[in-house]
Enzyme design. Structure first.
Site, PDB file in Angstrom:
ATOM      1  N   SER A   1      10.567   0.333   8.466  1.00 10.89           N
ATOM      2  CA  SER A   1      11.690  -0.147   7.657  1.00 10.89           C
ATOM      3  C   SER A   1      12.951   0.321   8.346  1.00 10.89           C
ATOM      4  O   SER A   1      12.904   1.209   9.202  1.00 10.89           O
ATOM      5  CB  SER A   1      11.582   0.478   6.259  1.00 10.89           C
TER       6      SER A   1
ATOM      7  N   TYR B   1      10.736   8.148   0.722  1.00 13.41           N
ATOM      8  CA  TYR B   1      10.487   6.902   1.448  1.00 13.41           C
ATOM      9  C   TYR B   1      11.054   6.982   2.858  1.00 13.41           C
ATOM     10  O   TYR B   1      10.385   6.639   3.843  1.00 13.41           O
ATOM     11  CB  TYR B   1      11.130   5.760   0.654  1.00 13.41           C
TER      12      TYR B   1
HETATM   13  N1  LIG Z   1      10.406  -5.699   0.868  1.00 11.05           N
HETATM   14  C1  LIG Z   1      11.286  -5.045   1.605  1.00 11.05           C
HETATM   15  O1  LIG Z   1      12.496  -5.187   1.435  1.00 11.05           O
HETATM   16  C2  LIG Z   1      10.819  -4.110   2.704  1.00 11.05           C
HETATM   17  C3  LIG Z   1      11.757  -3.660   3.619  1.00 11.05           C
HETATM   18  C4  LIG Z   1      11.321  -2.822   4.606  1.00 11.05           C
HETATM   19  C5  LIG Z   1      10.013  -2.446   4.691  1.00 11.05           C
HETATM   20  N2  LIG Z   1       9.104  -2.894   3.793  1.00 11.05           N
HETATM   21  C6  LIG Z   1       7.730  -2.454   3.925  1.00 11.05           C
HETATM   22  O2  LIG Z   1       6.870  -3.564   3.977  1.00 11.05           O
HETATM   23  C7  LIG Z   1       5.603  -3.224   3.491  1.00 11.05           C
HETATM   24  C8  LIG Z   1       5.174  -4.265   2.474  1.00 11.05           C
HETATM   25  O3  LIG Z   1       6.061  -4.265   1.383  1.00 11.05           O
HETATM   26  P1  LIG Z   1       6.285  -5.489   0.385  1.00 11.05           P
HETATM   27  O4  LIG Z   1       7.718  -5.733   0.329  1.00 11.05           O
HETATM   28  O5  LIG Z   1       5.410  -6.586   0.747  1.00 11.05           O
HETATM   29  O6  LIG Z   1       5.870  -4.804  -1.012  1.00 11.05           O
HETATM   30  P2  LIG Z   1       4.747  -5.158  -2.069  1.00 11.05           P
HETATM   31  O7  LIG Z   1       4.777  -4.080  -3.081  1.00 11.05           O
HETATM   32  O8  LIG Z   1       4.921  -6.543  -2.540  1.00 11.05           O
HETATM   33  O9  LIG Z   1       3.407  -5.076  -1.239  1.00 11.05           O
HETATM   34  C9  LIG Z   1       2.843  -3.872  -0.848  1.00 11.05           C
HETATM   35  C10 LIG Z   1       1.335  -3.987  -0.927  1.00 11.05           C
HETATM   36  O10 LIG Z   1       0.774  -2.740  -0.495  1.00 11.05           O
HETATM   37  C11 LIG Z   1      -0.276  -2.409  -1.358  1.00 11.05           C
HETATM   38  N3  LIG Z   1      -0.533  -0.979  -1.436  1.00 11.05           N
HETATM   39  C12 LIG Z   1       0.251  -0.033  -2.014  1.00 11.05           C
HETATM   40  N4  LIG Z   1      -0.373   1.144  -1.978  1.00 11.05           N
HETATM   41  C13 LIG Z   1      -1.562   0.950  -1.393  1.00 11.05           C
HETATM   42  C14 LIG Z   1      -2.658   1.812  -1.078  1.00 11.05           C
HETATM   43  N5  LIG Z   1      -2.639   3.099  -1.404  1.00 11.05           N
HETATM   44  N6  LIG Z   1      -3.725   1.297  -0.450  1.00 11.05           N
HETATM   45  C15 LIG Z   1      -3.747  -0.020  -0.125  1.00 11.05           C
HETATM   46  N7  LIG Z   1      -2.763  -0.876  -0.420  1.00 11.05           N
HETATM   47  C16 LIG Z   1      -1.671  -0.377  -1.029  1.00 11.05           C
HETATM   48  C17 LIG Z   1       0.165  -2.934  -2.687  1.00 11.05           C
HETATM   49  O11 LIG Z   1      -0.943  -3.127  -3.554  1.00 11.05           O
HETATM   50  C18 LIG Z   1       0.868  -4.231  -2.335  1.00 11.05           C
HETATM   51  O12 LIG Z   1       0.012  -5.324  -2.380  1.00 11.05           O
HETATM   52  C19 LIG Z   1       5.735  -1.835   2.944  1.00 11.05           C
HETATM   53  O13 LIG Z   1       5.230  -0.905   3.860  1.00 11.05           O
HETATM   54  C20 LIG Z   1       7.222  -1.663   2.769  1.00 11.05           C
HETATM   55  O14 LIG Z   1       7.606  -0.288   2.840  1.00 11.05           O
HETATM   56  C21 LIG Z   1       9.486  -3.735   2.800  1.00 11.05           C
END
Ligand SMILES: NC(=O)c1ccc[n+]([C@@H]2O[C@H](COP(=O)([O-])OP(=O)(O)OC[C@H]3O[C@@H](n4cnc5c(N)ncnc54)[C@H](O)[C@@H]3O)[C@@H](O)[C@H]2O)c1
Lengths: 814, 274
Positions: free
Chosen positions: B155, B168
């Protein structure tokens, strides 16, 4: 140098200046993949301005690519409603035609075709010269084009000149559906461009075919009435008639309900058939007990074909009695004890009941022979709201119920070991499915007492403790269940019925109960066609897309969609849903005339067709989209109501000279906010609350208007119909105006919650129901109270003390 | 089709970025191992991906013609991760690409001293250690085959700080460090390790993403306001689309990136260039 289509694609002559033409050599054959990619790139490059490119391939072929600004179109309407598009991106199809004819001929043909596709709106066709409409009554030759400013969803680009190479009208077709007529080196062409997001390829294909057929008639049958122009030829009509019948009928496994029941009872005599709290009956006991009751009914004078009322709550006794009535050769007529006495009396009288079984009745214990019944014998009569102002009895024979089970048993693996709920009123035919669906497949039927059915937590607890596997619900009831924690359930099949399903509510359910473990099926049905007609298994994809499909007809049932003159309409086009096949009822009890109006001979197969009065359209794959009621019969929270019936009850009041009723949603996206508002013109000054009270004595709860407003006259439209738009919004029920805090902290907190949920100001003694409250709102109030850390109050408590003061004291008491 | 013949494993694939990445890889011809926790995790204040959501992702990928293996895996459990990798090898015989995408954004919203011991551990366990657990299981096989690409979804929080998101930010900085170190460990074996650093990604309904809304909730600001703040903070004046991130992942997964390892590919509309 290719001919350009002057004034057709491009708005002004300046735009067609040949100097603007780009000629590009493509070092590949016109049929190669490289050429394809080259064309695609050319088309995908945004057109900031009109642009024409001539591609010259190695093999001497050429393509003229004309990319046009989107704004070139005259005002464009949103995509046509019958388009059924769900793909995306531009798509086109090309057909050879016999002759190009002239532009007027094609405009008339398009207008006529469009009118058939959407009779409710006046057809408009756009051209680069502006849009045209026409009066389409009278003969074809009399149709005159009239310029109009109305936006067009369909446009015509007509070009008499020859066009060389591939003719690509534009990057984004200027209209959602663009028809081009022109000549290329292979002859006259009809070309359709559309975005697949708005018009499905199958629909575009048939539209082109229908347009060609209509065009031929416009040229050759000039004296024919426009109304008689045909959209489909005979072959296509037969094909569409088959489309609504995806599966052949199964072979009947029994002739009567009780025979089918006895077969189950013989194979699993010791399994529990019905559970009602602590009361339960095995299949053997149910069989034996109903035998005894059947004999006493006969001894009491019940004869074959008689009608016997059952005025019992959901209970083991109800099941015993209904089965006994069938064994006695008679027909059961369910009467919900919760309905007002007047309505029950009406049913008893109209159905000509020999006898009404009530909890008090004592039947003589005598030996007598059982009755005689076959598949055609009426099994039950259920009363539904009638447009004539009074409910009418729908007569359903045994074989229909057998057919319903034969159509669903294998597909949904209905079998011993399943546990079903009986949730719905016996006077609502969804209960026919719950009771006999369970008992004819060896399951265990769990009675849901009235109080439990109104309280989602209690209902959830029952689903859990009884390990229910098959759950039938109206979407509104199900939404209540979703409002409480529902993770730990054994449900493997959810069947929706009774009202339109907004599939989006299911996302939360799927998160707890994945489709692989619990199948969710949306069924569309009507009392007159034996509970269900179609079935659609709903998936997460459907829920995300908010699909309206109710699926294909059940095996044995079939569907036609007809226009107002009884002609079959093509897929995608909306019309009246008509149902034929194994589920069609025998008619309305003692209403020959009405029966003859609604039950017609099937034009394509032997048998009878029921005209549902529902609006729908077939999809090209044979699935049905349900689009609501045609007349003003509506559903509120799963109950079918006829506004005319409510109106006629209001009009029966001696103080009322005119009346109308409307259904309103305070929040259009929220079914819970639907309510009935009544309007009356009074002969003498009177309190509208008394008028409402009188109506409440006659109408069942769900049909009583939430508000009654007195007007000096009802506003009318120019056509003399009541102008619903101009009916004033009802004033909220008068309340003691005292918005100052009461000093009672709890009561003030509750007032805030109530007014947030109900969207109206709330005083401490205001009646929850008068404020527009209903069970869905009650659930939301419960949730809001939980969220604020207040102890929850049972719904029953709220119903008993429907004021803030009452609830506050209940909270203190708990 | 840049990933034809490759087997791609995606964690957290039920929804959001995971779903977008999976579908994009499927479109590029990959076969897929899709996993998610498929349950709510105590301490995380919002629902996590469900089985139904994961199955839906799988369906979308199968629609593109991919072979898909679906696994319920909690990246907090070494045992669970081992099982997932074993089934994947069983099914496909190899794993070519790993996308460590599973992650949580909250519990957050408080200053450093306001974080409890449990909250801190949970965040590090899922967002940092989870990726390490998966790498540990797949690295050996990749090294033996002398090929592999590991992509960690970090991120911009792995590059800069954010107020009230210390857990985070620490975990994502950790991922960036882990990526660099692992890149050096495995470079001789031709196994590449990279990170993508998305900026603020829009919650797209069809992907059912929830992170932006949850971050907004942790900060107690209305979602649209939060979105607006980020649109303004990202020089391209737009939120990132899930597909933008997926495209970056596809690049790092493909042989086009064969000399790219130890890199941080930002997909943040210029946010971290300031
Ligand atoms: N959405 C954003 O703005 C953003 C920005 C930067 C980074 N990210 C990163 O992208 C990745 C995906 O995020 P997203 O936006 O799709 O969020 P999201 O919450 O929609 O998806 C995350 C997924 O990870 C799964 N997860 C959480 N804990 C888990 C565990 N212990 N074991 C297995 N699966 C697990 C959840 O069930 C979920 O389906 C993350 O690592 C997040 O930090 C997101």
């Amino acid at each position: 140098m290719p001919h350009l289509h002057d004034g057709l694609l491009l708005r002004s002559p300046a735009d067609v200046d040949p100097a603007g033409l780009w000629v590009e050599d493509v070092p590949a054959a016109s049929t190669s993949a490289a050429a394809e990619r080259r064309r695609a790139t050319e088309l995908s490059r945004p057109a900031l301005d009109s642009r024409r490119v001539l591609l010259r391939y190695d093999d001497g072929e050429t393509d003229l690519v004309v990319v046009t600004r989107r704004e070139i179109s005259v005002s464009t309407a949103a995509g046509p409603v019958w388009g059924l598009g769900d793909g995306s991106g531009p798509t086109s199809r090309l057909d050879a035609i016999d002759e190009t004819g002239d532009e007027t001929g094609w405009l008339v043909a398009l207008l006529v075709t469009l009118q058939r596709y959407d009779p409710e709106s006046a057809p408009v066709v756009g051209t680069p010269r502006g849009a045209f409409s026409a009066d389409l009554t009278g003969p074809v030759r009399a149709v005159r084009l009239v310029p109009t400013d109305q936006p067009a969803a369909v446009g015509l680009l007509f070009c008499e000149n020859r066009v060389e190479g591939e003719y690509l009208p534009c990057l984004a077709p200027p209209f959602p559906l663009t028809v081009s007529v022109y000549h290329d080196d292979r002859g006259p062409r009809l070309r359709l461009d559309h975005s697949a997001a708005l018009v499905a390829p199958e629909i575009a294909e048939q539209f082109a075919r229908h347009l060609r057929l209509v065009h031929r008639q416009v040229l050759r049958r000039r004296d024919a009435e426009v109304a008689d122009v045909l959209l489909m030829d005979d072959n296509e009509v037969l094909r569409v008639a088959e489309l609504g019948r995806p599966a052949p009928p199964p072979i009947p496994t029994a002739s009567t309900i009780h025979a089918a029941f006895q077969r189950v009872a013989l194979s699993t005599p010791d399994s529990i058939a019905v559970t009602d709290g602590t009361d339960q009956l095995s299949y053997r006991a149910l069989d034996e007990r109903s035998d005894v009751v059947a004999r006493s009914l006969r001894a009491h004078g019940v004869r074959d074909g008689d009608r016997v009322g059952v005025c019992l709550d959901r209970s083991t006794s109800f099941v015993v009695t209904a089965l006994a009535i069938l064994k006695a050769g008679a027909t059961y007529v369910p009467m919900d004890p919760a309905h007002p006495a007047d309505r029950r009396n009406y049913t008893a009288e109209d159905a000509g009941l020999t006898l009404v079984v009530t909890p008090e009745i004592v039947l003589p214990q005598e030996e007598s022979v059982l009755g005689d019944a076959d598949g055609d014998t009426a099994a039950y009569i259920i009363y539904t709201s009638g447009s004539t102002g009074r409910p009418k009895g729908v007569v359903v024979p045994h074989r229909n119920v057998i057919a319903l089970l034969d159509a669903t048993r294998d597909e949904y693996e209905l079998r011993p070991g399943d546990v079903w709920t009986w949730f719905h009123s016996s006077a609502f035919d969804f209960s026919v499915w719950e009771i006999w669906g369970c008992l004819l497949t060896g399951g265990r039927l769990v009675v849901v007492p009235h109080a439990v059915s109104r309280e989602p937590d209690a209902f959830r607890d029952l689903l859990k403790s009884e390990r229910v596997t098959v759950l039938s619900q109206t979407p509104s009831a199900f939404a209540q269940l979703l409002s409480v924690d529902h993770a730990d359930l054994a449900v493997r099949l959810v069947v929706f019925g009774g009202e339109p399903l907004d599939a989006r509510i299911l996302l939360r359910w799927f998160d707890r109960h994945p489709e692989t473990r619990c199948r969710v099926v949306n069924m569309f049905g009507i009392t007159e066609t034996t509970v269900h007609v179609t079935a659609q298994t709903v998936t997460r994809a459907d829920a995300l897309a908010g699909s309206r499909s109710v699926g294909p007809a059940l095996p044995g049932w079939h569907l036609y969609v007809l226009d107002a003159s009884g002609r079959l309409v093509p897929p995608g086009v909306a019309g009246e849903i008509c149902v034929g096949g194994a589920g069609v009822a025998a008619g309305y009890f003692r209403r020959e005339e009405l029966t003859a109006q609604r039950f017609l001979p099937d034009p394509f197969r032997p048998g009878v067709l029921y005209r549902s009065g529902d609006l729908g359209r077939l999809r090209p794959d044979g699935r049905l989209d349900h689009l609501g009621r045609i007349d003003n019969q509506v559903k509120i929270r799963g109950f079918r109501i006829e506004l005319d019936e409510i109106r006629s009850v209001l009009l029966e009041d001696p103080r009322v000279s005119a009346a109308t009723v409307v259904v309103r949603r305070d929040d259009p996206g929220d079914a819970a906010s639907a309510r009935i508002d009544g309007y009356v013109v009074l002969i003498e000054p009177a309190d509208t609350r008394e008028i409402r009270e009188r109506a409440a004595r006659i109408l069942p709860d769900h049909m009583v208007p939430s508000t009654i407003t007195a007007l000096s006259e009802l506003p009318l439209t120019v056509n003399g119909k009541i102008d619903q738009e101009r009916l004033p919004h009802p004033a909220p029920a008068p309340s003691v105006v005292d918005s100052t805090p009461t000093g009672d902290e709890l009561a003030d907190q509750l007032r805030t919650i109530w007014s947030t949920v109900l969207g109206v100001p709330v005083e401490i003694d205001d009646d929850f129901f008068e404020l527009g409250g209903n069970s869905l709102y009650a659930v939301r109030i419960g949730a809001a109270m939980r969220a604020e850390g207040l102890p929850t109050v049972r719904l029953r408590e709220l119903y008993r003390h429907p004021t803030v003061r009452g609830v506050a004291s209940a909270v203190r008491g708990s | 089709m840049r990933l034809t013949g490759k087997v791609v494993l995606v964690t957290g694939a039920a929804r959001g970025l995971g779903r977008a990445i999976a579908v994009r890889c499927a479109q590029e011809g990959a076969d897929l191992v899709l996993s998610d926790v498929c349950a709510d995790v105590g301490g995380v204040p919002y629902p996590l991906g469900s089985r139904s959501q994961l199955d839906h992702t799988a369906k979308l990928c199968r629609h593109e013609g991919s072979a898909v293996l679906v696994e319920e895996t909690d990246v907090r459990s070494g045992e669970s991760v081992r099982r997932m990798v074993a089934s994947a090898i069983d099914r496909f015989g190899q794993i070519d690409v790993v996308v460590n995408n599973a992650g949580i954004a909250a519990p957050s919203g408080r200053p450093v001293h306001g974080i409890t011991e449990d909250e801190w551990s949970l965040m590090i366990d899922v967002d940092l250690t989870g990726a390490w657990r998966v790498m540990r299981e797949v690295a050996e096989g990749m090294c033996e085959r002398r090929r592999g690409s590991i992509i960690n979804v970090a991120s911009t929080a792995g590059l800069v700080g954010y107020r009230h998101f210390a857990g985070y930010v620490a975990a994502k900085h950790g991922i960036v460090g882990l990526t660099k170190a692992a890149a050096l460990d495995y470079a001789p074996m031709k196994v590449r390790v990279n990170a993508v650093c998305p900026g603020s990604v829009r919650d797209v309904p069809e992907f059912e993403g929830a992170m932006l809304a949850e971050i907004a909730r942790a900060l107690e600001v209305p979602v649209h306001e939060h979105e607006k703040t980020f649109v303004e903070a990202q020089p391209m004046n737009a939120l990132i689309e899930p597909d933008d991130v997926a495209a970056a992942v596809v690049y790092l997964a493909s042989d086009d990136a064969k000399q790219v390892t130890g890199s941080m590919l930002t997909v943040d509309g210029g946010f971290s260039a300031r």
